[in-house]
Design an enzyme around this catalytic site. Structure first.
Site, mmCIF file in Angstrom:
data_model
loop_
_atom_site.group_PDB
_atom_site.id
_atom_site.type_symbol
_atom_site.label_atom_id
_atom_site.label_comp_id
_atom_site.label_asym_id
_atom_site.label_seq_id
_atom_site.Cartn_x
_atom_site.Cartn_y
_atom_site.Cartn_z
ATOM 1 N N ARG A 234 25.376 57.391 34.229
ATOM 2 C CA ARG A 234 24.987 56.643 33.035
ATOM 3 C C ARG A 234 25.085 57.553 31.802
ATOM 4 O O ARG A 234 24.758 58.751 31.874
ATOM 5 C CB ARG A 234 23.540 56.146 33.139
ATOM 6 C CG ARG A 234 23.350 54.921 34.024
ATOM 7 C CD ARG A 234 23.978 53.663 33.419
ATOM 8 N NE ARG A 234 23.825 52.476 34.245
ATOM 9 C CZ ARG A 234 24.705 52.052 35.158
ATOM 10 N NH1 ARG A 234 25.821 52.718 35.392
ATOM 11 N NH2 ARG A 234 24.485 50.948 35.844
ATOM 12 N N GLU A 263 27.852 52.093 25.080
ATOM 13 C CA GLU A 263 29.094 51.411 25.494
ATOM 14 C C GLU A 263 29.151 50.027 24.861
ATOM 15 O O GLU A 263 28.123 49.371 24.762
ATOM 16 C CB GLU A 263 29.116 51.244 27.029
ATOM 17 C CG GLU A 263 29.317 52.543 27.760
ATOM 18 C CD GLU A 263 29.108 52.399 29.273
ATOM 19 O OE1 GLU A 263 29.186 51.280 29.812
ATOM 20 O OE2 GLU A 263 28.836 53.417 29.914
ATOM 21 N N HIS A 281 33.963 52.345 31.952
ATOM 22 C CA HIS A 281 32.982 51.960 32.981
ATOM 23 C C HIS A 281 33.643 51.178 34.133
ATOM 24 O O HIS A 281 33.337 50.010 34.362
ATOM 25 C CB HIS A 281 31.840 51.138 32.359
ATOM 26 C CG HIS A 281 30.569 51.226 33.164
ATOM 27 N ND1 HIS A 281 29.320 51.277 32.601
ATOM 28 C CD2 HIS A 281 30.357 51.266 34.512
ATOM 29 C CE1 HIS A 281 28.400 51.342 33.552
ATOM 30 N NE2 HIS A 281 29.007 51.346 34.719
HETATM 31 C C1 DGY Z 1 26.381 50.196 38.606
HETATM 32 O O1 DGY Z 1 26.317 49.288 39.438
HETATM 33 O O2 DGY Z 1 25.370 50.743 38.175
HETATM 34 C C2 DGY Z 1 27.740 50.575 38.133
HETATM 35 O O3 DGY Z 1 27.685 51.441 37.068
HETATM 36 C C3 DGY Z 1 28.520 49.340 37.794
HETATM 37 O O4 DGY Z 1 29.858 49.648 37.611
#
Ligand code: DGY
Length: 315
Positions: A234, A263, A281
């Site tokens: 993240r 994002e 992503h």
């Molecule tokens: C998640 O599921 O947290 C992923 O980042 C989605 O792509």
């Protein structure tokens, strides 16, 4: 049948499953709902199947109708949801672990390779044409035998470590893994110790209050000069200004990001850095994985209403 708001369009197979499981309210245009719209649309619903693009903060959760009993997030990460606010309103929050680990680990490896082997510059040159081979043209960093630091040795971290076995694996995790799970990886109790041996770092830990801005002005100095930092977890874990400054000073050689703060709006500082290999992503973006994630998010709701609990409840 329970009435469930599904905030984003799902792949057809999963929408078909939703129709069989509950009364779904679909987002047929895949519009990005505002927080106000999510509140309005959830009127009369029993639950919400949310995605990582929905900011379910305290303000939003406090205004949800009393009928909402579950927010089933279509993601393994749940940093978009205020868990405490949900808990205090008696709303269960669930996620979709495991089913996306393989796909996300593959993107983790792509980031490592792309950043180390100057893929962004290579793609640009190939598309522009006229590039000229020479013995020192687009020289990158070879990975075999170098040290990979894995920050967060959960399911995704372990899979990345497994694929990257030609590297020497070091890791930091809240707790040391069993020898069987470690597969020879070297445990570091603290991040300073891990970062100081990381020629390449792969960030795989969840975003929490503890990990927010873990890569910052101070910690970036712990790395060997010319290290590479990649992030498949993240954006909140990285202080972008500190990382961009370290890239500009060549303290950090390259960066590979599949996730970043704010994002889809990338900090413009990264756009000026040639060695930045950045993706939008894509971690879980394969058809099988997206179907498996949505199906699990649906099953979580079903299990919750049938049993009053759910094994993937996170609050
Ligand atoms: C998640 O599921 O947290 C992923 O980042 C989605 O792509």
């Amino acid at each position: 049948m329970k009435k469930i708001l599904i905030t984003r369009k799902l792949i057809k197979e999963s929408e078909d499953k939703a129709v069989k499981t509950f009364t779904p309210i679909f987002n047929t245009n895949d519009e990005l709902y505002s927080q106000k719209k999510v509140i309005e649309m959830s009127n009369g619903c029993d639950g919400i199947l949310s995605s990582l693009t929905d900011k379910m903060d305290k303000q939003t959760i406090d205004k949800l109708p009393d009928t909402i009993k579950i927010i089933s997030n279509f993601a393994v990460g749940f940093g978009n949801i205020d868990l405490e606010a949900a808990k205090s309103r008696g709303i269960a929050v669930t996620n979709t672990p495991e089913v996306l680990s393989d796909a996300t680990a593959e993107i983790g490896i792509l980031l490592i390779l792309g950043a180390c082997r100057r893929a962004a510059e290579g793609i640009q040159s190939a598309q522009e044409g006229g590039w000229k081979w020479s013995a020192d043209y687009l020289i990158g960093k070879q990975l075999t035998g170098t040290r990979l630091g894995v920050l967060g040795m959960g399911r995704i971290g372990q899979k990345i470590a497994k694929i990257a076995r030609s590297m020497i694996i070091h890791y930091h995790n809240r707790s040391k893994l069993s020898e069987e799970k470690e597969q020879g990886a070297v445990y570091h109790k603290d991040i300073k110790s891990l970062f100081s041996v990381s020629d390449v770092l792969s960030i795989c830990c969840p975003a929490t209050k503890e990990t927010e801005n873990m890569i910052n002005k101070e910690t970036v100095e712990y790395f060997p000069k010319g290290a590479v930092i990649t992030n498949v977890a993240r954006g909140d874990i990285v202080d972008d200004e500190a990382l961009i400054d370290a890239l500009n000073r060549r303290k950090i050689y390259a960066v590979g990001l599949d996730v970043y703060k704010n994002e889809p709006n990338l900090n413009p500082g990264y756009s000026k850095i040639k060695s930045a290999f950045i993706l939008p992503h894509l971690g879980s973006a394969t058809k099988d994985t997206r179907i498996a994630m949505a199906n699990l998010a649906i099953d979580n709701i079903d299990e919750f209403f049938k049993t009053g609990n759910c094994k993937n409840k996170v609050n």
